[in-house]
Scaffold this active site. Structure first.
Site, PDB file in Angstrom:
ATOM      1  N   GLU A  52       0.867  -1.176   0.000  1.00 41.37           N
ATOM      2  CA  GLU A  52       0.000   0.000   0.000  1.00 41.37           C
ATOM      3  C   GLU A  52       0.902   1.222   0.000  1.00 41.37           C
ATOM      4  O   GLU A  52       1.514   1.547   1.018  1.00 41.37           O
ATOM      5  CB  GLU A  52      -0.930  -0.010   1.226  1.00 41.37           C
ATOM      6  CG  GLU A  52      -1.817  -1.241   1.311  1.00 41.37           C
ATOM      7  CD  GLU A  52      -2.782  -1.384   0.151  1.00 41.37           C
ATOM      8  OE1 GLU A  52      -2.899  -0.452  -0.662  1.00 41.37           O
ATOM      9  OE2 GLU A  52      -3.431  -2.431   0.049  1.00 41.37           O
ATOM     10  N   CYS A 101      -1.620   9.288   2.682  1.00 41.97           N
ATOM     11  CA  CYS A 101      -1.235   8.771   1.365  1.00 41.97           C
ATOM     12  C   CYS A 101      -2.359   8.905   0.348  1.00 41.97           C
ATOM     13  O   CYS A 101      -2.102   9.005  -0.850  1.00 41.97           O
ATOM     14  CB  CYS A 101      -0.777   7.317   1.463  1.00 41.97           C
ATOM     15  SG  CYS A 101      -2.046   6.172   2.064  1.00 41.97           S
TER      16      CYS A 101
END
Length: 477
Positions: free
Chosen positions: A224, A258
């Protein structure tokens, strides 16, 4: 699976290896926990968060220098608890064997099943920006799937890591869950371990190193990562509403997310209205840089990088717009006020690197095809955020711009939906977790064929002849 021995072992290698050995032995002794045992593990996760909530908030704030307790409750404690509840309530159904169709060759009473079973021991490498969320949400999936877990925290999460290491053993034995601090070089040694699965959340640069280390053991990896996720304000959408929603998400956690909006595309003739709206909205949320609701940049290195990127853009002719009254920077507490940036050249650091801070470049455009081309010219982002009330416009963007996820007419919301998978694509990551997809990621879907007492395969046993011809002709239709 066994890693090749290194010439000089890191001091922590023996500790990590022994922890993995204990967990694997415990897994092999009881490889498939019952529904009740898995729910008990989920309940323990939830109990730990409930009983240590204030200490968790304070530890995370200490790691940041300052982080709003409301932001920790909103982005970490709340999502963890809802993820655990969602997983617990659906787990019985997720664990059921799946009945599948029978091939023509398998007549009679034979049957096919797919049985989800635990992989074994899962490694989790956790970043600093949402350290509780990105530890406990994966753990809810890992434990739901019946696995054991080893967790490696970030070097920027020392206070939280210490708390977890001290208090979690009262809730889980080390052969079920063990947490490790980053004391220098631990991360790369951790990623070299022969786990049954490894989950990494962090930067693309570190992700490449983790994947290379895991490849030595052919250990499957879920990555991720991040990237430059754009918001795209279309000409039919209320520009003030877009400014409210984008600025809330962009400056949450001081932009250190993010999946946050990295930059925003705005129709050329609406840029001024968008800028004025943001300039009016942000000071109502944060009175000044001293606001207790505004979070610090994680460390001096990240702070210096963000200041350097602003200086470069300004020196190259961009207009830099601080959004709070008073000082825009606090070196001692590494705080940066929210900023807009207009006219940043395409080759500046702000426009080529993930920003990860409270700086929002505004990019004007004339035609939506221009936006699609610009986004597709770069790495695939972790998310896109189209703002439009026209179905055909939204579908065009979803169809023509690939990303890890999409939120329409808002930002980040898809990440908090427990029944939606979360994950990147291309350089923004690989694999999914959250909810059912998390259960699948950390399970082995074992195909099981159960032959009946009478098998049709006997019709195809030598010596071959007319009967075999007829059976094969039937199968080949």
């Amino acid at each position: 699976m066994h890693a090749e021995p290194d010439a000089v072992a890191h001091p922590v290698t023996a500790v990590l290896t022994e922890a993995l050995r204990r967990q694997r032995e415990a897994y092999l002794a009881r490889p498939v926990p019952t529904l009740a045992e898995r729910r008990a593990d989920l309940d323990q996760l939830a109990r730990f968060v409930r009983e240590n909530g204030q200490a968790l908030i304070e530890a995370i704030s200490a790691d940041y220098g300052h982080r709003s307790p409301y932001e920790t409750r909103l982005t970490e404690i709340g999502p963890v608890m809802t993820a655990i509840r969602h997983t617990r309530s659906h787990l019985r159904r997720w664990m059921r064997p799946q009945r599948r169709g029978i091939d023509r060759l398998a007549w009679g009473l034979a049957r096919n099943e797919v049985i989800p079973q635990p992989l074994g021991v899962v490694g989790v490498i956790v970043p600093w920006n949402f350290p509780l969320n990105l530890t406990f949400v994966p753990l809810s999936c890992i434990f739901a799937a019946g696995n054991r877990a080893m967790v490696k925290m970030s070097e920027n999460s020392r206070h939280l890591a210490r708390l977890l290491i001290e208090r979690l053993p009262a809730y889980f034995p080390p052969d079920k869950l063990q947490v490790f601090d980053e004391t220098g070089g631990v991360g790369i040694e951790f990623s070299k371990l022969p786990f049954d699965h490894l989950l990494f959340t962090g930067s693309g640069t570190t992700g490449r190193a983790v994947m290379a280390a895991a490849a030595r053991n052919l250990c499957p990896v879920t990555l991720e990562l991040g990237g430059k996720a754009p918001a795209i304000v279309c000409d039919d959408f209320d520009v003030v509403l877009a400014a409210e929603r984008i600025s809330f998400v962009k400056f949450l956690n001081a932009g250190q997310i993010c999946t946050t909006v990295d930059h925003v595309f705005v129709p050329e003739d609406r840029v001024s209205a968008f800028v004025e709206a943001v300039k009016a909205i942000v000071p109502r949320r944060y009175a000044n840089l001293d606001s207790a609701d505004f979070t610090s940049i994680i460390d001096t290195r990240a702070y210096a990088r963000l200041r350097r990127s602003l200086d470069e853009a300004r020196d190259r002719g961009a207009t830099v717009v601080p959004l709070l009254p008073g000082p825009a920077f606090d070196d001692a507490r590494h705080r940066i006020a929210p900023h807009l940036v207009l006219g940043a050249p395409d080759d500046t650091e702000l426009m080529t690197r993930e920003i990860f801070g409270p700086i929002l470049p505004v990019v004007p455009y004339r035609d939506l095809g221009e936006v699609i081309g610009r986004v597709n010219a770069g790495p695939r982002p972790l998310a896109i955020y189209p703002f439009s009330n026209r179905r055909e416009t939204v579908e065009r963007l979803i169809t023509h711009v690939m990303s890890g996820g999409v939120t329409v007419n808002d930002a980040l919301v898809h990440v908090g939906q427990d029944d939606l998978p979360f994950g990147g694509v291309g350089e923004s990551g690989m694999g999914h977790y959250h909810g059912y997809e998390g259960f699948l990621t950390f399970s082995k879907l074992r195909p099981v064929f159960r032959q009946s007492r009478w098998s049709t395969l006997k019709l195809l046993a030598p010596p071959y002849g007319a009967l075999a011809d007829r059976v094969l002709a039937f199968l080949s239709r």
